[in-house]
Design an enzyme around this catalytic site. Sequence first.
Site, PDB file in Angstrom:
ATOM      1  N   ARG A 220       0.855  -1.179   0.000  1.00 50.01           N
ATOM      2  CA  ARG A 220       0.000   0.000   0.000  1.00 50.01           C
ATOM      3  C   ARG A 220       0.894   1.233   0.000  1.00 50.01           C
ATOM      4  O   ARG A 220       1.975   1.228   0.584  1.00 50.01           O
ATOM      5  CB  ARG A 220      -0.920   0.023   1.226  1.00 50.01           C
ATOM      6  CG  ARG A 220      -2.047  -1.019   1.192  1.00 50.01           C
ATOM      7  CD  ARG A 220      -3.074  -0.735   0.083  1.00 50.01           C
ATOM      8  NE  ARG A 220      -4.172  -1.688   0.052  1.00 50.01           N
ATOM      9  CZ  ARG A 220      -4.256  -2.724  -0.798  1.00 50.01           C
ATOM     10  NH1 ARG A 220      -3.312  -2.942  -1.695  1.00 50.01           N
ATOM     11  NH2 ARG A 220      -5.313  -3.513  -0.759  1.00 50.01           N
ATOM     12  N   HIS A 268      -1.138   0.130  -9.753  1.00 50.82           N
ATOM     13  CA  HIS A 268      -1.747  -0.836  -8.815  1.00 50.82           C
ATOM     14  C   HIS A 268      -2.201  -2.105  -9.555  1.00 50.82           C
ATOM     15  O   HIS A 268      -3.369  -2.489  -9.491  1.00 50.82           O
ATOM     16  CB  HIS A 268      -2.928  -0.181  -8.066  1.00 50.82           C
ATOM     17  CG  HIS A 268      -3.295  -0.904  -6.794  1.00 50.82           C
ATOM     18  ND1 HIS A 268      -3.775  -0.269  -5.677  1.00 50.82           N
ATOM     19  CD2 HIS A 268      -3.250  -2.221  -6.468  1.00 50.82           C
ATOM     20  CE1 HIS A 268      -4.022  -1.161  -4.727  1.00 50.82           C
ATOM     21  NE2 HIS A 268      -3.708  -2.359  -5.181  1.00 50.82           N
TER      22      HIS A 268
HETATM   23  P1  NAP Z   1      -1.023 -11.640   5.130  1.00 53.82           P
HETATM   24  O1  NAP Z   1      -1.166 -13.049   4.696  1.00 53.82           O
HETATM   25  O2  NAP Z   1      -1.922 -11.113   6.196  1.00 53.82           O
HETATM   26  O3  NAP Z   1       0.495 -11.429   5.570  1.00 53.82           O
HETATM   27  C1  NAP Z   1       0.932 -10.234   6.147  1.00 53.82           C
HETATM   28  C2  NAP Z   1       2.351 -10.403   6.648  1.00 53.82           C
HETATM   29  O4  NAP Z   1       2.766  -9.155   7.233  1.00 53.82           O
HETATM   30  C3  NAP Z   1       2.463 -11.462   7.756  1.00 53.82           C
HETATM   31  O5  NAP Z   1       3.671 -12.161   7.656  1.00 53.82           O
HETATM   32  C4  NAP Z   1       2.434 -10.603   9.023  1.00 53.82           C
HETATM   33  O6  NAP Z   1       3.070 -11.204  10.138  1.00 53.82           O
HETATM   34  C5  NAP Z   1       3.221  -9.400   8.562  1.00 53.82           C
HETATM   35  N1  NAP Z   1       2.931  -8.258   9.434  1.00 53.82           N
HETATM   36  C6  NAP Z   1       1.772  -7.626   9.622  1.00 53.82           C
HETATM   37  N2  NAP Z   1       1.877  -6.643  10.538  1.00 53.82           N
HETATM   38  C7  NAP Z   1       3.162  -6.682  10.944  1.00 53.82           C
HETATM   39  C8  NAP Z   1       3.898  -5.943  11.905  1.00 53.82           C
HETATM   40  N3  NAP Z   1       3.348  -4.955  12.630  1.00 53.82           N
HETATM   41  N4  NAP Z   1       5.188  -6.264  12.078  1.00 53.82           N
HETATM   42  C9  NAP Z   1       5.770  -7.261  11.370  1.00 53.82           C
HETATM   43  N5  NAP Z   1       5.119  -8.002  10.426  1.00 53.82           N
HETATM   44  C10 NAP Z   1       3.824  -7.708  10.242  1.00 53.82           C
HETATM   45  O7  NAP Z   1      -1.186 -10.636   3.892  1.00 53.82           O
HETATM   46  P2  NAP Z   1      -1.000 -10.971   2.338  1.00 53.82           P
HETATM   47  O8  NAP Z   1      -2.175 -11.733   1.826  1.00 53.82           O
HETATM   48  O9  NAP Z   1       0.345 -11.566   2.132  1.00 53.82           O
HETATM   49  O10 NAP Z   1      -1.098  -9.505   1.694  1.00 53.82           O
HETATM   50  C11 NAP Z   1      -0.239  -8.444   2.111  1.00 53.82           C
HETATM   51  C12 NAP Z   1      -0.719  -7.127   1.528  1.00 53.82           C
HETATM   52  O11 NAP Z   1      -0.437  -7.068   0.137  1.00 53.82           O
HETATM   53  C13 NAP Z   1      -2.220  -6.898   1.593  1.00 53.82           C
HETATM   54  O12 NAP Z   1      -2.625  -6.440   2.871  1.00 53.82           O
HETATM   55  C14 NAP Z   1      -2.447  -5.861   0.511  1.00 53.82           C
HETATM   56  O13 NAP Z   1      -2.428  -4.556   1.055  1.00 53.82           O
HETATM   57  C15 NAP Z   1      -1.249  -6.041  -0.427  1.00 53.82           C
HETATM   58  N6  NAP Z   1      -1.667  -6.445  -1.793  1.00 53.82           N
HETATM   59  C16 NAP Z   1      -1.333  -5.646  -2.844  1.00 53.82           C
HETATM   60  C17 NAP Z   1      -1.693  -6.010  -4.135  1.00 53.82           C
HETATM   61  C18 NAP Z   1      -1.317  -5.164  -5.336  1.00 53.82           C
HETATM   62  O14 NAP Z   1      -1.774  -5.424  -6.450  1.00 53.82           O
HETATM   63  N7  NAP Z   1      -0.455  -4.194  -5.203  1.00 53.82           N
HETATM   64  C19 NAP Z   1      -2.393  -7.206  -4.343  1.00 53.82           C
HETATM   65  C20 NAP Z   1      -2.690  -8.007  -3.253  1.00 53.82           C
HETATM   66  C21 NAP Z   1      -2.339  -7.616  -1.958  1.00 53.82           C
HETATM   67  P3  NAP Z   1       2.486 -12.557  10.757  1.00 53.82           P
HETATM   68  O15 NAP Z   1       2.918 -13.661   9.789  1.00 53.82           O
HETATM   69  O16 NAP Z   1       3.140 -12.662  12.075  1.00 53.82           O
HETATM   70  O17 NAP Z   1       1.000 -12.399  10.797  1.00 53.82           O
END
Ligand code: NAP
Length: 305
Positions: A220, A268
């Site tokens: 983001r 995006h």
């Molecule tokens: P996810 O499965 O929830 O994984 C998030 C990761 O971030 C986890 O490893 C989590 O740790 C870590 N994290 C969260 N808060 C943290 C903190 N305060 N300190 C350290 N680590 C932290 O999410 P995801 O499905 O991989 O997606 C991630 C993000 O990608 C989405 O939220 C979205 O905003 C973005 N996204 C972007 C696009 C695009 O086209 N640009 C497409 C899809 C998604 P834990 O493992 O300990 O929970």
Amino acid sequence: MNILFASTKEQPEFWFPLLQKALPQDRFFAWPDTNGGDIDVALVATHPGGMFSGLARLKLIQSLWMGVENIVGDPELPRGVPVARLIDPGMVAAMGETVIAQVLDWHRHFWCYRQFQHDRVWKRRRQYLASDRTIGLLGLGELGGSVAAKLRALEFNVAGWSRRPKKLEAVFCSTDLEQVVRRSDALVCLLPLTGKTQGIINSRMLSLMPKDGCVINVARGAHVVIPDLLAALDSGQLARAYLDVFETEPLPADSPLWSHPGVTVTPHIAALTEPRTSVGKIAQNIERLRRGEAPLNTVDFAAGY
Ligand code: NAP
């Protein structure tokens, strides 16, 4: 069940034929038609403001995106209604392709060679092996974990940061941000946007990275402090930035990012929700609801994602 599709970004006409095929006994409505408020499930992505207030029977909010900060941040979100994230295999695959393409563009100096061609310059830069480089992943979740495996398959070293301790094969995993950033030649942001992750890529973090590296932000826009990033590029601390997401989207025409020689801007598109691969996941959660089971991939409100 009565299912409402409410999104300012996703088009119901692409989704409805697939949803109706997967859930033939259910009825679908497209916002602003809420069936008089008689709705069991809301399918949302950047949902219209105020939409939840008239939905008193809602049992599940299913996001059509993996990022849920817009839903979590809605002050009118009905209490007690579970919010489920979408884990779309097509999106996970697309994100892997985008990150690999950008890591290789930087690692193989293709971004330089495009400029050299433009300037009609025949010049070679030093070659590195993938095993000379460490790619730092901020976030080791659904996307980060999959990207880590793909980078390892190409023989890059991988370091990853997560909130809770993790173990991934042949990946240096840490909950200490500085430990990860210090060893990262390229830093890839795959974090959810929360109060704890906003502005996480800032001048301090950028100063800890080895020189001549790159930042890839596919999470983001608000994760990156843009003036700090531009200063790091201008000083030569950072070689390149690949930015797919921005605090204001579309990126305003007068943003300096459009024309900065060190920046690649994409609109995006790092990973778009793919209806063909995600409808099965949505149907699975709705069938669980029908059977009285808890939905999968629900948001942890205390953590904010
Ligand atoms: P996810 O499965 O929830 O994984 C998030 C990761 O971030 C986890 O490893 C989590 O740790 C870590 N994290 C969260 N808060 C943290 C903190 N305060 N300190 C350290 N680590 C932290 O999410 P995801 O499905 O991989 O997606 C991630 C993000 O990608 C989405 O939220 C979205 O905003 C973005 N996204 C972007 C696009 C695009 O086209 N640009 C497409 C899809 C998604 P834990 O493992 O300990 O929970």
